[in-house]
Every structure is written in structure tokens, then in C-alpha cells.
Design a protein around this motif. Sequence first.
Motif, PDB file in Angstrom:
ATOM      1  N   VAL A 116       0.851  -1.183   0.000  1.00 57.82           N
ATOM      2  CA  VAL A 116       0.000   0.000   0.000  1.00 57.82           C
ATOM      3  C   VAL A 116       0.893   1.240   0.000  1.00 57.82           C
ATOM      4  O   VAL A 116       2.064   1.170   0.359  1.00 57.82           O
ATOM      5  CB  VAL A 116      -0.947   0.034   1.226  1.00 57.82           C
ATOM      6  CG1 VAL A 116      -1.866  -1.163   1.235  1.00 57.82           C
ATOM      7  CG2 VAL A 116      -0.183   0.100   2.524  1.00 57.82           C
ATOM      8  N   THR A 120       1.885  -4.730   4.158  1.00 57.75           N
ATOM      9  CA  THR A 120       0.883  -4.901   5.203  1.00 57.75           C
ATOM     10  C   THR A 120       1.472  -5.740   6.338  1.00 57.75           C
ATOM     11  O   THR A 120       2.334  -6.589   6.118  1.00 57.75           O
ATOM     12  CB  THR A 120      -0.400  -5.557   4.659  1.00 57.75           C
ATOM     13  OG1 THR A 120      -0.071  -6.812   4.092  1.00 57.75           O
ATOM     14  CG2 THR A 120      -1.070  -4.676   3.619  1.00 57.75           C
ATOM     15  N   THR A 134      -2.705  -2.043   7.030  1.00 53.18           N
ATOM     16  CA  THR A 134      -3.645  -2.947   6.361  1.00 53.18           C
ATOM     17  C   THR A 134      -3.881  -2.461   4.933  1.00 53.18           C
ATOM     18  O   THR A 134      -3.563  -1.321   4.596  1.00 53.18           O
ATOM     19  CB  THR A 134      -4.994  -2.986   7.107  1.00 53.18           C
ATOM     20  OG1 THR A 134      -5.593  -1.683   7.049  1.00 53.18           O
ATOM     21  CG2 THR A 134      -4.823  -3.418   8.565  1.00 53.18           C
ATOM     22  N   ASP A 135      -4.465  -3.320   4.116  1.00 53.40           N
ATOM     23  CA  ASP A 135      -4.771  -2.950   2.726  1.00 53.40           C
ATOM     24  C   ASP A 135      -5.665  -1.722   2.646  1.00 53.40           C
ATOM     25  O   ASP A 135      -5.546  -0.916   1.725  1.00 53.40           O
ATOM     26  CB  ASP A 135      -5.447  -4.112   1.994  1.00 53.40           C
ATOM     27  CG  ASP A 135      -4.482  -5.255   1.709  1.00 53.40           C
ATOM     28  OD1 ASP A 135      -3.280  -5.001   1.489  1.00 53.40           O
ATOM     29  OD2 ASP A 135      -4.940  -6.416   1.699  1.00 53.40           O
ATOM     30  N   GLU A 136      -6.560  -1.551   3.626  1.00 46.03           N
ATOM     31  CA  GLU A 136      -7.495  -0.427   3.621  1.00 46.03           C
ATOM     32  C   GLU A 136      -6.802   0.924   3.790  1.00 46.03           C
ATOM     33  O   GLU A 136      -7.384   1.961   3.511  1.00 46.03           O
ATOM     34  CB  GLU A 136      -8.548  -0.598   4.735  1.00 46.03           C
ATOM     35  CG  GLU A 136      -9.494  -1.750   4.520  1.00 46.03           C
ATOM     36  CD  GLU A 136      -8.873  -3.116   4.819  1.00 46.03           C
ATOM     37  OE1 GLU A 136      -9.315  -4.100   4.208  1.00 46.03           O
ATOM     38  OE2 GLU A 136      -7.930  -3.201   5.632  1.00 46.03           O
ATOM     39  N   ASP A 194      -4.345   2.057   2.076  1.00 49.82           N
ATOM     40  CA  ASP A 194      -3.727   2.524   0.839  1.00 49.82           C
ATOM     41  C   ASP A 194      -4.115   3.977   0.574  1.00 49.82           C
ATOM     42  O   ASP A 194      -5.299   4.319   0.553  1.00 49.82           O
ATOM     43  CB  ASP A 194      -4.145   1.642  -0.340  1.00 49.82           C
ATOM     44  CG  ASP A 194      -3.334   1.913  -1.590  1.00 49.82           C
ATOM     45  OD1 ASP A 194      -2.156   2.282  -1.477  1.00 49.82           O
ATOM     46  OD2 ASP A 194      -3.899   1.756  -2.691  1.00 49.82           O
TER      47      ASP A 194
END
Length: 106
Positions: free
Chosen positions: A2, A20, A91-93, A95
Amino acid sequence: MVEICYVEQDGTRHKVKAKTGLSLMDVAIMHHIPGVEGDCGGFGACGTCHVYLDEAAQSLVPPLHELESSTLTFAHDVRPESRLACQIPITDEMDGMTVQMPERQY
């Protein structure tokens, strides 16, 4: 991976790729981002990875816990949006998330 943008107090922006699972502090140190020191190695004991997260970013991170809150009492210029970067796993969120640095850590 990310992308996280760390913003220094003077407005200098550092966009970096982050894996991540690492913490915001780990990534800042790996990329030599000025203003994040992490003197205790990420144990939440020193407050030298103090950062500010805007409202959008706050919704993407775990809630503030008691140890983090008590450590922040020793940080410089603590605000409601203050967090310890060592306590925030990426986390991916996240990004595209922006992290603002305080004027100084001590």
C-alpha cells in the motif's frame, strides 16, 4: 503493498510503499522518514513515533488503548488526533493514507 504518505511539519511529503502487517513506525524508519524515531523499538514505551492521523485515517486504525494513551502523555503537542505509529499495523485499507508528523518528538 500500500502507499502511505508521511508529511513533515514543513509540508515535505514522503510517499512510500508499505508491506501490510508492518507498523507505521517500521515503515517510516525503513524509509528514513524524518520525524519518526522509535527509540523503544516499537513497544509503545517512549512516544518518539508520535504522529497525527486525520479523521479518515482514524477510522482505519485500531482504537487507542490504555498503554498508548498513557505514553502519549509524555509526547510533545498531543492532540485528539495523536497516535503512536508503532501501535498501528498497516492494512490494505490504508492505501493512500496520510500521516502528519508533529513539530518534534521531544
